[in-house]
Motif scaffolding. Structure first.
Motif, short mmCIF file in Angstrom:
data_model
loop_
_atom_site.label_atom_id
_atom_site.label_comp_id
_atom_site.label_asym_id
_atom_site.label_seq_id
_atom_site.Cartn_x
_atom_site.Cartn_y
_atom_site.Cartn_z
N GLN A 292 62.23 -2.16 52.01
CA GLN A 292 61.76 -1.84 50.67
C GLN A 292 60.51 -0.97 50.72
N ALA A 293 59.59 -1.29 51.62
CA ALA A 293 58.38 -0.47 51.77
C ALA A 293 58.73 0.94 52.22
N SER B 25 60.39 2.79 49.24
CA SER B 25 59.40 3.17 48.22
C SER B 25 58.53 4.32 48.71
N ALA C 75 60.63 7.54 48.65
CA ALA C 75 60.89 7.98 47.28
C ALA C 75 59.65 8.59 46.65
N GLU C 76 58.49 7.94 46.84
CA GLU C 76 57.26 8.49 46.28
C GLU C 76 56.87 9.80 46.95
N LYS D 100 66.73 5.86 44.97
CA LYS D 100 65.88 4.69 45.12
C LYS D 100 66.55 3.46 44.55
#
Length: 473
Positions: free
Chosen positions: A163-164, A167, A170-171, A456
């Motif tokens: 998940q990290a 994220s 995606a960012e 995402k």
């Protein structure tokens, strides 16, 4: 002196051991999972993707769909330098290191002991040395709960790491696309300022020749001031965008590569109309919620097992050396002991019962949270599909408008080439073309960000569309 537990005492514990061996922990509740035949729908006419999960599924290189090698290198660097991702990786390594401890929790233990012992009247003192062996039996579900808890914590750390990473990527992709868009907007604003200045010069020449009144210059000067202010505003925002991207990259002071020019022909995959919900099974958020549920189930099972006796087999082999009293200096006395250790909870003011009830409530809370995560993820994917379709339609419309103005400009250039029009392009047409390009850049960014949101939400890229029958040849 030699001390050995009698066989009759061991036989007296056999009924209790058999009863404990028959006790099994209750099965944890099954997590909610998307049905294999269900689909996430979005309104609109578009292609339908296959039911099976793509072979390249996972948090891999979904960002390569944008076809930007600089973005690929940027993400590779960030995944090695981002502190949050490195911390998540360390937590994963810690969970992996603790996993074997759960396997050994209910296995035999051997230790070397040495200590001083005195008689109640303190007239004699002894030094005992020897080996202690202990083997606790993981009955009443203790062993199963311990293993399940360790496995759930390991898979939870893996899901949090994924998940990290998802994220972060995606960012970073979003920041890079916005940074590239702002640079293109700034360049477009500079071209617009030059076009407005050229238009003002043409009007000023007509005023000087007496063909137009001086009052006609005021609206053009206002438009020129407005586009200059817009260009300066974009220039002021560029350092903020650069700093945000540098922080995401993991190097706040590093220079960013200059993005390559955005070709109009670089098309993203077409927007799908629906997706199979089975694609969500490996999403890090869903995996995290499911492992939270399994963790709560293991903790509830362990709390329930604590209400029952603990049984262990213990053995001691050593010697006692008299050091004080009348027997000081005598020969060491060998010791051997073997027997069961039984810990039966009789009264604790309801502490164990309260802990078991609390863990059951936490288990139900984790089950409800897992169901909510599944619903939210499905809703997020459906919303991302809808936004993607709308942004795709908007991008196509903006590209058609820009293409039409380009064709008009080419037609004017051909007429100028044969002497049927002025050699310079019409200011109005050039300004309209610049405005259309600005609209296309905005629509293009919206479409790309919609793809980022969909990637995402899914956790993996879209597979290539299956070829339609008769498409080849």
């Amino acid at each position: 002196m030699l001390s050995l537990s009698s066989c009759s005492r061991v036989r007296s514990c056999l009924p209790l051991l058999l009863l404990a061996a028959c006790a099994t922990p209750s099965a944890p509740p099954e997590p909610l999972r998307p049905g294999p035949q269900a689909r996430l729908q979005a309104t609109g006419d578009a292609r339908t993707l296959p039911e099976h999960e793509p072979a390249a599924a996972g948090p891999g290189a979904w960002w390569t769909a944008f076809g930007d090698p600089q973005l690929d290198r940027l993400i590779d660097d960030a995944r090695l330098k981002d502190l949050g991702l490195l911390a998540a990786r360390r937590r994963l390594l810690a969970a992996r290191a603790l996993r074997p401890a759960a396997e050994a929790a209910y296995k035999p233990e051997l230790s070397l002991r040495s200590g001083a012992v005195a008689t109640p009247d303190s007239r004699s003192g002894w030094v005992e040395q020897g080996f202690d062996a202990r083997w606790e039996l993981g009955l009443f579900g203790r062993d199963a709960a311990s293993r399940a808890l360790a496995q759930a914590e390991l898979e939870l750390a893996e899901a949090e790491f994924e998940q990290a990473r998802l994220s972060l990527v995606a960012e970073l992709v979003r920041g890079w696309l916005e940074w590239r868009h702002e640079l293109a907007r700034h360049e477009q604003a500079r071209v617009t300022v030059l076009a407005e200045e050229h238009c003002l010069q043409q009007l000023q020449g007509r005023v000087d020749l007496g063909l137009l009144a001086a009052s006609t210059l005021a609206p053009q000067r206002q438009r020129l001031a407005a586009v200059r202010e817009a260009e300066q505003q974009i220039a002021r925002l560029l350092p903020l965008q650069r700093q945000r991207l540098q922080i995401l990259r993991g190097e706040p002071r590093a220079e960013l590569p200059e993005p390559a020019a955005l070709p109009r022909s670089a098309a993203l995959p077409p927007a799908p109309d629906s997706l199979p919900t089975a694609w969500l099974l490996e999403h890090p958020a869903l995996r995290r919620a499911e492992q939270k549920l399994r963790q709560a189930a293991a903790q509830a099972g362990f709390a329930e097992a604590e209400r029952w006796p603990r049984l262990a087999l213990a053995a001691n082999l050593g010697m006692a050396v008299p050091v004080l009293g009348r027997k000081a200096g005598d020969k060491p006395i060998p010791m051997l002991a073997l027997g069961p250790l039984i810990d039966i909870p009789l009264f604790d003011a309801g502490r164990r019962d309260a802990a078991a009830v609390a863990r059951r409530h936490e288990l139900q809370a984790a089950l409800l949270e897992q169901h909510q995560v599944v619903r939210e993820t499905q809703a997020e994917v459906e919303a991302a599909l809808l936004r993607l379709q709308h942004s795709h339609e908007r991008s196509e419309a903006a590209e058609r408008a820009l293409l039409e103005l380009d064709q008009q400009r080419q037609a004017q250039a051909r007429r100028a080439g044969i002497g049927l029009a002025a050699p310079l392009p019409e200011p109005g047409l050039e300004l309209a073309r610049l405005e259309a390009r600005q609209q296309w850049l905005g629509a293009r960014l919206s479409q790309q960000l919609a793809y980022v949101a969909l990637f995402k939400a899914l956790g993996h890229p879209l597979p290539p569309a299956a070829p339609t029958p008769g498409a080849a040849g």
